[in-house]
Design a protein around this motif. Structure first.
Motif, PDB file in Angstrom:
ATOM      1  N   MET A 130       0.907  -1.245  -0.150  1.00  0.00           N
ATOM      2  CA  MET A 130       0.082  -0.048   0.051  1.00  0.00           C
ATOM      3  C   MET A 130       1.041   1.300  -0.088  1.00  0.00           C
ATOM      4  SD  MET A 130      -3.020  -1.020  -0.407  1.00  0.00           S
ATOM      5  CE  MET A 130      -4.018   0.274   0.070  1.00  0.00           C
ATOM      6  N   GLN A 131       2.132   1.283   0.312  1.00  0.00           N
ATOM      7  CA  GLN A 131       3.007   2.330   0.341  1.00  0.00           C
ATOM      8  C   GLN A 131       3.593   2.449  -0.979  1.00  0.00           C
ATOM      9  OE1 GLN A 131       4.345   4.426   2.734  1.00  0.00           O
ATOM     10  NE2 GLN A 131       2.832   3.581   4.230  1.00  0.00           N
ATOM     11  N   ILE A 132       3.022   3.297  -1.565  1.00  0.00           N
ATOM     12  CA  ILE A 132       3.277   3.494  -3.152  1.00  0.00           C
ATOM     13  C   ILE A 132       4.436   4.672  -3.367  1.00  0.00           C
ATOM     14  CG2 ILE A 132       2.395   3.905  -5.574  1.00  0.00           C
ATOM     15  CD1 ILE A 132      -0.069   2.408  -4.466  1.00  0.00           C
ATOM     16  N   GLY A 133       5.385   4.533  -4.297  1.00  0.00           N
ATOM     17  CA  GLY A 133       6.348   5.405  -4.407  1.00  0.00           C
ATOM     18  C   GLY A 133       7.609   5.346  -3.925  1.00  0.00           C
ATOM     19  N   ARG A 134       8.787   5.722  -4.636  1.00  0.00           N
ATOM     20  CA  ARG A 134      10.082   5.615  -4.145  1.00  0.00           C
ATOM     21  C   ARG A 134      10.892   6.491  -4.781  1.00  0.00           C
ATOM     22  NH1 ARG A 134      12.061  -0.154  -6.442  1.00  0.00           N
ATOM     23  NH2 ARG A 134      12.501   0.562  -8.700  1.00  0.00           N
ATOM     24  N   VAL A 135      12.184   6.807  -4.214  1.00  0.00           N
ATOM     25  CA  VAL A 135      12.958   7.875  -4.822  1.00  0.00           C
ATOM     26  C   VAL A 135      14.367   7.321  -5.106  1.00  0.00           C
ATOM     27  CG1 VAL A 135      14.038  10.042  -4.382  1.00  0.00           C
ATOM     28  CG2 VAL A 135      11.740   9.659  -3.409  1.00  0.00           C
ATOM     29  N   ARG A 136      14.800   7.509  -6.215  1.00  0.00           N
ATOM     30  CA  ARG A 136      16.135   6.862  -6.583  1.00  0.00           C
ATOM     31  C   ARG A 136      17.050   7.963  -6.520  1.00  0.00           C
ATOM     32  NH1 ARG A 136      17.369   1.811  -8.696  1.00  0.00           N
ATOM     33  NH2 ARG A 136      15.445   0.687  -9.347  1.00  0.00           N
ATOM     34  N   VAL A 137      18.108   7.953  -5.917  1.00  0.00           N
ATOM     35  CA  VAL A 137      19.126   9.104  -5.680  1.00  0.00           C
ATOM     36  C   VAL A 137      20.397   8.521  -6.077  1.00  0.00           C
ATOM     37  CG1 VAL A 137      20.185  10.549  -3.982  1.00  0.00           C
ATOM     38  CG2 VAL A 137      17.803   9.701  -3.755  1.00  0.00           C
ATOM     39  N   LEU A 138      21.156   9.606  -6.861  1.00  0.00           N
ATOM     40  CA  LEU A 138      22.582   9.083  -7.322  1.00  0.00           C
ATOM     41  C   LEU A 138      23.392  10.016  -6.447  1.00  0.00           C
ATOM     42  CD1 LEU A 138      24.381   7.819  -9.485  1.00  0.00           C
ATOM     43  CD2 LEU A 138      24.248   9.963 -10.919  1.00  0.00           C
ATOM     44  N   ASN A 162      27.799  15.256  -3.311  1.00  0.00           N
ATOM     45  CA  ASN A 162      27.729  16.063  -1.950  1.00  0.00           C
ATOM     46  C   ASN A 162      28.735  15.429  -0.989  1.00  0.00           C
ATOM     47  OD1 ASN A 162      27.474  17.370   0.498  1.00  0.00           O
ATOM     48  ND2 ASN A 162      25.214  17.522   0.219  1.00  0.00           N
ATOM     49  N   PRO A 163      30.099  15.993  -0.849  1.00  0.00           N
ATOM     50  CA  PRO A 163      30.833  15.207  -0.105  1.00  0.00           C
ATOM     51  C   PRO A 163      30.491  14.860   1.533  1.00  0.00           C
ATOM     52  CG  PRO A 163      32.046  16.890  -1.156  1.00  0.00           C
ATOM     53  CD  PRO A 163      30.492  17.195  -1.285  1.00  0.00           C
ATOM     54  N   ALA A 164      29.363  15.583   2.033  1.00  0.00           N
ATOM     55  CA  ALA A 164      28.766  15.236   3.276  1.00  0.00           C
ATOM     56  C   ALA A 164      28.089  14.027   3.345  1.00  0.00           C
ATOM     57  CB  ALA A 164      27.984  16.466   3.748  1.00  0.00           C
ATOM     58  N   ILE A 165      27.267  13.715   2.036  1.00  0.00           N
ATOM     59  CA  ILE A 165      26.616  12.625   1.931  1.00  0.00           C
ATOM     60  C   ILE A 165      27.055  11.431   0.897  1.00  0.00           C
ATOM     61  CG2 ILE A 165      24.308  11.781   1.336  1.00  0.00           C
ATOM     62  CD1 ILE A 165      23.364  14.449   1.983  1.00  0.00           C
ATOM     63  N   THR A 166      27.969  10.386   1.475  1.00  0.00           N
ATOM     64  CA  THR A 166      28.642   9.602   0.754  1.00  0.00           C
ATOM     65  C   THR A 166      27.970   8.213   0.802  1.00  0.00           C
ATOM     66  OG1 THR A 166      30.007   9.041   2.555  1.00  0.00           O
ATOM     67  CG2 THR A 166      30.779  10.660   0.888  1.00  0.00           C
ATOM     68  N   THR A 167      27.143   7.765   1.628  1.00  0.00           N
ATOM     69  CA  THR A 167      26.518   6.572   1.875  1.00  0.00           C
ATOM     70  C   THR A 167      24.982   6.838   1.912  1.00  0.00           C
ATOM     71  OG1 THR A 167      26.244   6.581   4.371  1.00  0.00           O
ATOM     72  CG2 THR A 167      28.422   5.844   3.142  1.00  0.00           C
ATOM     73  N   ARG A 168      24.243   5.569   1.782  1.00  0.00           N
ATOM     74  CA  ARG A 168      22.629   5.536   1.747  1.00  0.00           C
ATOM     75  C   ARG A 168      22.231   5.812   3.266  1.00  0.00           C
ATOM     76  NH1 ARG A 168      19.810   0.958  -0.984  1.00  0.00           N
ATOM     77  NH2 ARG A 168      21.778   0.631  -1.701  1.00  0.00           N
ATOM     78  N   LYS A 169      23.012   5.392   4.273  1.00  0.00           N
ATOM     79  CA  LYS A 169      22.558   5.545   5.709  1.00  0.00           C
ATOM     80  C   LYS A 169      22.722   7.180   5.859  1.00  0.00           C
ATOM     81  CE  LYS A 169      22.224   4.001   9.937  1.00  0.00           C
ATOM     82  NZ  LYS A 169      21.399   2.633  10.371  1.00  0.00           N
ATOM     83  N   GLN A 170      23.715   7.689   5.390  1.00  0.00           N
ATOM     84  CA  GLN A 170      24.022   9.160   5.598  1.00  0.00           C
ATOM     85  C   GLN A 170      22.974  10.025   5.107  1.00  0.00           C
ATOM     86  OE1 GLN A 170      27.848   9.780   4.024  1.00  0.00           O
ATOM     87  NE2 GLN A 170      28.746  10.003   6.081  1.00  0.00           N
TER      88      GLN A 170
END
Length: 136
Positions: A69-77, A87-95
């Motif tokens: 029922m949760q529709i939609g997702r975001v893909r990020v590069l 963005n040097p501040a964000i290098t991992t999925r967790k960050q």
């Protein structure tokens, strides 16, 4: 742009459930409750990604496997072809999840939505409980 489209399959996927404080770990939350935000949407996550200057794509036609029922997702590069981060501040999925969860509560659409609701709830009696199940 055309050469990026096949590569979108290799981008990091963020489902809103991953950062939803209302969900349990078993239901799919990936960060701690303290750092998670309440009921994020794909557009809010996308806006946060654009704030961090990260390329993203919202996929409306996809659903989360544990809760369809949760529709939609975001893909990020997160990283360029040569491996350097956008963005040097964000290098991992967790960050990324932690930073987005931090920003979503301050999203302009969310702050405007909550202000009238807060003033409406204090003014006058509410009609909750008027409409229930019909008795047979």
């Amino acid at each position: 742009m055309d050469k990026d489209l096949p590569n979108i399959k290799r981008w990091v996927v963020i489902y809103p459930i991953y950062i939803n404080s209302k969900k349990t770990v078993a239901e799919g939350r990936r960060i701690s409750v303290e750092k998670a935000c309440e009921s994020p949407t794909c557009t809010e996550i996308g806006d946060c990604c654009s704030h961090f200057k990260l390329p993203f794509a919202i996929e409306i036609d996809k659903a989360y496997s544990r809760d369809f029922m949760q529709i939609g997702r975001v893909r990020v590069l997160l990283k360029r072809e040569d491996g350097t981060p956008y963005n040097p501040a964000i290098t991992t999925r967790k960050q990324l999840m932690l930073k987005v969860a931090e920003l979503v509560p301050r999203h302009p659409g969310r702050t405007k939505k909550q202000d009238p609701a807060a003033s409406a709830s204090t003014a006058g009696p509410s009609k909750s409980g008027k409409h229930g199940k019909k008795k047979r």
